[in-house]
Design a protein around this motif. Structure first.
Motif, PDB file in Angstrom:
ATOM      1  N   PRO A   1      -2.304  -3.990  -1.595  1.00 43.94           N
ATOM      2  CA  PRO A   1      -3.751  -3.954  -1.813  1.00 43.94           C
ATOM      3  C   PRO A   1      -4.342  -2.668  -1.248  1.00 43.94           C
ATOM      4  O   PRO A   1      -3.731  -1.972  -0.437  1.00 43.94           O
ATOM      5  CB  PRO A   1      -4.247  -5.178  -1.026  1.00 43.94           C
ATOM      6  CG  PRO A   1      -3.047  -6.027  -0.791  1.00 43.94           C
ATOM      7  CD  PRO A   1      -1.891  -5.090  -0.717  1.00 43.94           C
ATOM      8  N   HIS A   2      -5.559  -2.368  -1.667  1.00 44.15           N
ATOM      9  CA  HIS A   2      -6.263  -1.182  -1.211  1.00 44.15           C
ATOM     10  C   HIS A   2      -7.644  -1.553  -0.683  1.00 44.15           C
ATOM     11  O   HIS A   2      -8.229  -2.567  -1.092  1.00 44.15           O
ATOM     12  CB  HIS A   2      -6.400  -0.153  -2.343  1.00 44.15           C
ATOM     13  CG  HIS A   2      -5.107   0.484  -2.742  1.00 44.15           C
ATOM     14  ND1 HIS A   2      -4.201  -0.134  -3.582  1.00 44.15           N
ATOM     15  CD2 HIS A   2      -4.556   1.688  -2.404  1.00 44.15           C
ATOM     16  CE1 HIS A   2      -3.154   0.654  -3.748  1.00 44.15           C
ATOM     17  NE2 HIS A   2      -3.344   1.762  -3.049  1.00 44.15           N
TER      18      HIS A   2
ATOM     19  N   LEU B   1      -9.824   5.659  -0.396  1.00 37.43           N
ATOM     20  CA  LEU B   1      -9.189   4.387  -0.712  1.00 37.43           C
ATOM     21  C   LEU B   1      -7.791   4.411  -0.118  1.00 37.43           C
ATOM     22  O   LEU B   1      -6.976   5.274  -0.450  1.00 37.43           O
ATOM     23  CB  LEU B   1      -9.129   4.193  -2.231  1.00 37.43           C
ATOM     24  CG  LEU B   1      -8.710   2.814  -2.736  1.00 37.43           C
ATOM     25  CD1 LEU B   1      -9.767   1.773  -2.398  1.00 37.43           C
ATOM     26  CD2 LEU B   1      -8.463   2.854  -4.246  1.00 37.43           C
ATOM     27  N   VAL B   2      -7.509   3.461   0.793  1.00 32.69           N
ATOM     28  CA  VAL B   2      -6.229   3.450   1.494  1.00 32.69           C
ATOM     29  C   VAL B   2      -5.536   2.107   1.307  1.00 32.69           C
ATOM     30  O   VAL B   2      -6.162   1.098   0.983  1.00 32.69           O
ATOM     31  CB  VAL B   2      -6.425   3.738   3.004  1.00 32.69           C
ATOM     32  CG1 VAL B   2      -7.070   5.107   3.217  1.00 32.69           C
ATOM     33  CG2 VAL B   2      -7.267   2.642   3.669  1.00 32.69           C
ATOM     34  N   GLU B   3      -4.234   2.089   1.528  1.00 28.73           N
ATOM     35  CA  GLU B   3      -3.480   0.844   1.447  1.00 28.73           C
ATOM     36  C   GLU B   3      -3.782  -0.043   2.649  1.00 28.73           C
ATOM     37  O   GLU B   3      -4.108   0.455   3.737  1.00 28.73           O
ATOM     38  CB  GLU B   3      -1.982   1.129   1.383  1.00 28.73           C
ATOM     39  CG  GLU B   3      -1.516   1.725   0.073  1.00 28.73           C
ATOM     40  CD  GLU B   3      -0.007   1.821  -0.008  1.00 28.73           C
ATOM     41  OE1 GLU B   3       0.660   1.655   1.043  1.00 28.73           O
ATOM     42  OE2 GLU B   3       0.518   2.062  -1.121  1.00 28.73           O
TER      43      GLU B   3
ATOM     44  N   ARG C   1      -7.488 -16.750  -2.995  1.00 25.54           N
ATOM     45  CA  ARG C   1      -7.240 -15.316  -3.132  1.00 25.54           C
ATOM     46  C   ARG C   1      -8.016 -14.813  -4.350  1.00 25.54           C
ATOM     47  O   ARG C   1      -7.943 -15.409  -5.440  1.00 25.54           O
ATOM     48  CB  ARG C   1      -5.758 -15.014  -3.288  1.00 25.54           C
ATOM     49  CG  ARG C   1      -5.444 -13.503  -3.237  1.00 25.54           C
ATOM     50  CD  ARG C   1      -3.949 -13.226  -3.482  1.00 25.54           C
ATOM     51  NE  ARG C   1      -3.096 -13.989  -2.587  1.00 25.54           N
ATOM     52  CZ  ARG C   1      -2.805 -13.636  -1.344  1.00 25.54           C
ATOM     53  NH1 ARG C   1      -3.338 -12.518  -0.834  1.00 25.54           N
ATOM     54  NH2 ARG C   1      -2.008 -14.379  -0.598  1.00 25.54           N
ATOM     55  N   ILE C   2      -8.757 -13.719  -4.152  1.00 25.29           N
ATOM     56  CA  ILE C   2      -9.594 -13.157  -5.211  1.00 25.29           C
ATOM     57  C   ILE C   2      -9.151 -11.731  -5.498  1.00 25.29           C
ATOM     58  O   ILE C   2      -8.974 -10.933  -4.567  1.00 25.29           O
ATOM     59  CB  ILE C   2     -11.080 -13.168  -4.796  1.00 25.29           C
ATOM     60  CG1 ILE C   2     -11.540 -14.590  -4.494  1.00 25.29           C
ATOM     61  CG2 ILE C   2     -11.953 -12.539  -5.881  1.00 25.29           C
ATOM     62  CD1 ILE C   2     -12.929 -14.667  -3.889  1.00 25.29           C
TER      63      ILE C   2
ATOM     64  N   SER D   1      -9.353  -4.311  -2.950  1.00 24.62           N
ATOM     65  CA  SER D   1      -8.819  -4.731  -4.245  1.00 24.62           C
ATOM     66  C   SER D   1      -8.562  -6.226  -4.323  1.00 24.62           C
ATOM     67  O   SER D   1      -8.571  -6.805  -5.414  1.00 24.62           O
ATOM     68  CB  SER D   1      -7.533  -3.964  -4.562  1.00 24.62           C
ATOM     69  OG  SER D   1      -6.548  -4.193  -3.570  1.00 24.62           O
ATOM     70  N   GLU D   2      -8.301  -6.863  -3.205  1.00 24.53           N
ATOM     71  CA  GLU D   2      -8.197  -8.314  -3.194  1.00 24.53           C
ATOM     72  C   GLU D   2      -8.561  -8.833  -1.819  1.00 24.53           C
ATOM     73  O   GLU D   2      -8.545  -8.098  -0.826  1.00 24.53           O
ATOM     74  CB  GLU D   2      -6.798  -8.796  -3.591  1.00 24.53           C
ATOM     75  CG  GLU D   2      -5.706  -8.549  -2.568  1.00 24.53           C
ATOM     76  CD  GLU D   2      -4.407  -9.284  -2.923  1.00 24.53           C
ATOM     77  OE1 GLU D   2      -3.877  -9.990  -2.043  1.00 24.53           O
ATOM     78  OE2 GLU D   2      -3.930  -9.148  -4.070  1.00 24.53           O
ATOM     79  N   ALA D   3      -8.925 -10.122  -1.762  1.00 23.87           N
ATOM     80  CA  ALA D   3      -9.332 -10.711  -0.491  1.00 23.87           C
ATOM     81  C   ALA D   3      -8.955 -12.185  -0.479  1.00 23.87           C
ATOM     82  O   ALA D   3      -8.937 -12.851  -1.520  1.00 23.87           O
ATOM     83  CB  ALA D   3     -10.834 -10.557  -0.287  1.00 23.87           C
ATOM     84  N   VAL D   4      -8.653 -12.686   0.704  1.00 22.43           N
ATOM     85  CA  VAL D   4      -8.470 -14.119   0.925  1.00 22.43           C
ATOM     86  C   VAL D   4      -9.679 -14.608   1.698  1.00 22.43           C
ATOM     87  O   VAL D   4      -9.982 -14.095   2.785  1.00 22.43           O
ATOM     88  CB  VAL D   4      -7.167 -14.408   1.690  1.00 22.43           C
ATOM     89  CG1 VAL D   4      -7.094 -15.888   2.076  1.00 22.43           C
ATOM     90  CG2 VAL D   4      -5.952 -14.016   0.849  1.00 22.43           C
TER      91      VAL D   4
END
Length: 350
Positions: free
Chosen positions: A2-3, A15-17, A29-30, A110-113
């Protein structure tokens, strides 16, 4: 991997990992589709002027104190206007399912829980463009300021600052039955304010000051209330000048530094003007417990879904998340055509 968007230093954003979050019981998870950038709060992080970067916020005292700052660079995870697709749910979650498109707050990532209750009931309304869901939070901020103004049918209101939140406040105040006078320094934004429901517009740099011009438009009575959303102290002073005796000014901008141009010994003192803060962490005291920040979001999204608020004209830039540096550069320049800037993440609809 994810970033996530990270402020690495003043004027340096990238934008970083980041590590992938674990799906725990009660969470979802979105995958992020869109994330709107706040031209107020987030620019203070970009420019290095946010008080959290130089002082510590004492939660118990509710005071900023000297000492170790609350945040220091690099700062990651800012952002409060997101839309995304639920791609995974924990076994004990039954009110959300993969494929649901939801809006909420989880930062430029880029994604989130998230805990399921954070987005439960916040599916994008049927028939609503998913991109428009990024306005849920800024719409709530605008509505909070309008409710704080305690408007009544037939009253006059001046709205200083016709950025995204100012334009939304103009529209919501018009829906409330108020005659709105919109103030901004850019002609293009004044023209858009008319489309959003403003009855009159005033140039911020008008000779003699916007406050005096507003008094001319109201037969020298002044408006009943003014909302200041630009975060500019000179604008706040003109808002004070624009209201009548015992009038109210809702200070909803994010003001930085000292108020050199806020002259409290002049109209503020002689006209007994009230200056009332509006901040999304709470709702106006006179509304009591019936109104909460969550209700602000729901009410605004209901207006959007019903077509009473059109946010499409406010979207000026949609850039890939990898172009986040360019996005902030444009916002920092403050061009009149730049309003709502949106980051588009991989996987978003074409």
């Amino acid at each position: 991997m994810p970033h996530i968007v990270q402020f690495s230093a003043p004027k340096l954003v990238e934008l970083v990992e980041c590590e992938q979050q674990t799906l725990a019981p009660g969470t979802v998870r979105i995958r992020t589709w869109y994330s709107g950038i706040s031209a107020g709060t987030e620019l203070t992080a970009y420019r290095g002027s946010n008080p959290y970067l130089s002082k510590s916020w004492d939660v118990a005292q509710r005071l900023f104190t000297e000492g170790a700052p609350a945040f220091s660079y690099p700062v990651a995870g800012w952002g409060y206007s997101e839309v995304g697709e639920v791609i995974e749910v924990a076994d004990d979650v039954d009110d959300l399912a993969p494929g649901d498109v939801v809006y909420g707050i989880w930062g430029h990532r880029s994604e989130a829980v998230l805990p399921a209750p954070a987005v439960s009931g916040r599916q994008i309304p049927e028939g609503t463009e998913p991109l428009h869901g990024i306005f849920a939070r800024v719409g709530a901020i605008a509505l909070n300021a309008v409710l704080g103004a305690n408007l009544h049918l037939g009253e006059d209101l001046a709205v200083f600052g016709q950025g995204v939140i100012g334009l939304l406040a103009t529209r919501l105040a018009d829906l409330s039955g108020t005659r709105v006078i919109a103030v901004d320094g850019f002609e293009a934004r004044r023209e858009l304010a008319v489309r959003m429901g403003a009855h009159d517009v005033v140039a911020a740099d008008t000779p003699g000051g916007a406050g005096r011009q507003i008094r001319l438009l109201t037969d020298y009575q002044g408006v009943d209330t003014a909302i200041e959303l630009s975060g500019n102290y000179r604008a706040l002073h003109e808002a004070v000048r624009s209201v009548g005796t015992d009038g109210r000014v809702i200070a909803a901008g994010f003001y930085q530094g000292g108020g050199e141009h806020l002259l409290l010994g002049e109209e503020f003192h002689h006209n007994r003007v009230q200056i009332i803060a509006s901040q999304i962490g709470g709702t106006p005291a006179h509304l009591g417990a019936r109104w909460t920040p969550a209700r602000l979001v729901t009410v605004f999204m209901d207006q959007l879904a019903a077509g009473r608020v059109d946010v499409a004209p406010l979207i000026s830039d949609v850039l890939d998340a990898s172009d986040v540096a360019e996005a902030f550069r444009r916002l920092d320049e403050g061009a009149p055509q730049t309003l709502q800037t949106v980051l588009r993440f991989e996987g978003a609809p074409a």
